[in-house]
Design an enzyme around this catalytic site. Sequence first.
Site, PDB file in Angstrom:
ATOM      1  N   PRO A 149       0.810  -1.226   0.000  1.00 31.39           N
ATOM      2  CA  PRO A 149       0.000   0.000   0.000  1.00 31.39           C
ATOM      3  C   PRO A 149       0.843   1.276   0.000  1.00 31.39           C
ATOM      4  O   PRO A 149       0.590   2.201  -0.785  1.00 31.39           O
ATOM      5  CB  PRO A 149      -0.836  -0.124   1.277  1.00 31.39           C
ATOM      6  CG  PRO A 149      -0.881  -1.588   1.561  1.00 31.39           C
ATOM      7  CD  PRO A 149       0.453  -2.109   1.134  1.00 31.39           C
ATOM      8  N   TYR A 150       1.830   1.326   0.886  1.00 34.05           N
ATOM      9  CA  TYR A 150       2.649   2.531   0.998  1.00 34.05           C
ATOM     10  C   TYR A 150       3.475   2.750  -0.271  1.00 34.05           C
ATOM     11  O   TYR A 150       3.535   3.866  -0.806  1.00 34.05           O
ATOM     12  CB  TYR A 150       3.564   2.409   2.218  1.00 34.05           C
ATOM     13  CG  TYR A 150       4.306   3.678   2.554  1.00 34.05           C
ATOM     14  CD1 TYR A 150       3.673   4.720   3.225  1.00 34.05           C
ATOM     15  CD2 TYR A 150       5.654   3.840   2.209  1.00 34.05           C
ATOM     16  CE1 TYR A 150       4.345   5.881   3.544  1.00 34.05           C
ATOM     17  CE2 TYR A 150       6.337   5.003   2.524  1.00 34.05           C
ATOM     18  CZ  TYR A 150       5.681   6.022   3.196  1.00 34.05           C
ATOM     19  OH  TYR A 150       6.360   7.181   3.500  1.00 34.05           O
ATOM     20  N   THR A 151       4.093   1.691  -0.774  1.00 34.90           N
ATOM     21  CA  THR A 151       4.926   1.825  -1.962  1.00 34.90           C
ATOM     22  C   THR A 151       4.094   2.242  -3.172  1.00 34.90           C
ATOM     23  O   THR A 151       4.502   3.118  -3.950  1.00 34.90           O
ATOM     24  CB  THR A 151       5.664   0.503  -2.250  1.00 34.90           C
ATOM     25  OG1 THR A 151       6.528   0.215  -1.144  1.00 34.90           O
ATOM     26  CG2 THR A 151       6.484   0.598  -3.517  1.00 34.90           C
ATOM     27  N   SER A 153       1.388   3.966  -3.091  1.00 38.44           N
ATOM     28  CA  SER A 153       0.972   5.359  -2.900  1.00 38.44           C
ATOM     29  C   SER A 153       2.097   6.320  -3.245  1.00 38.44           C
ATOM     30  O   SER A 153       1.876   7.378  -3.847  1.00 38.44           O
ATOM     31  CB  SER A 153       0.491   5.579  -1.463  1.00 38.44           C
ATOM     32  OG  SER A 153       1.557   5.607  -0.528  1.00 38.44           O
TER      33      SER A 153
END
Length: 245
Positions: A149-151, A153
Amino acid sequence: MQTILVTGAGSGIGRATARAFLENGWRVALSGRREEPLRETANGFEENAAILPCDVSDAQSVEAVFVEIANRFGRLDVLFNNAGTNVSAAPIDEISVDDWMKVANTNIHGMFLCARAAFALMRRQDPQGGRIINNGSISAHAPRPGSVPYTMSKHSITGLTRSLSLDGRPFNIACGQIDIGNALTEMAVPMTKGVPQADGSIAAEATMDVADVASSVLHMAELPLGANVQFMTVMASAMPFVGRG
């Protein structure tokens, strides 16, 4: 006196950056979910600080912040599009849809909404123009284990930065991105104790003072609009980034 809006200004990188700008004589609009941490950030500089609680994932909340900035200061020179969140590391099939939406709503949708509102204000103000600085991440280049998710985003933010850099040219709006690695905030404390590495091991990682991030954003912001730091990577020198993976 120039004006900057810092989102996520109640803690971490946002707080350190907002303080740096206040100490250097800027007017600073402080945005975050909770009012009290924003007041703590502004302590001692209340005359030049505007406390503007906001949920960046809510379009009406974001619009209200920019209306207040226009009414109070007359213009916005810089947006530090900083607010972000993360969830615990896990393989993609163990990440709930709710956790994915939590990250996407803040890190993608929220940064879109803030950039959109800033662009609109900078386009119509007189004199026209301004600067948007997006907080990317080293994860915009190389992922950590279990960070889908973070990557995702942060790769999205690189696309936002490139598009705004192009679309802003006719309106004297510059856009750059700062990609940060291992600034020692509360969120980064686990890195000093041991975090998963690409080879499956657990290892402590080098960190850097968050003040070094703040001074880097200040440098980007203080350039004339005819010059732009398109992408800056500021990181702990000994962290495992260049050889990650």
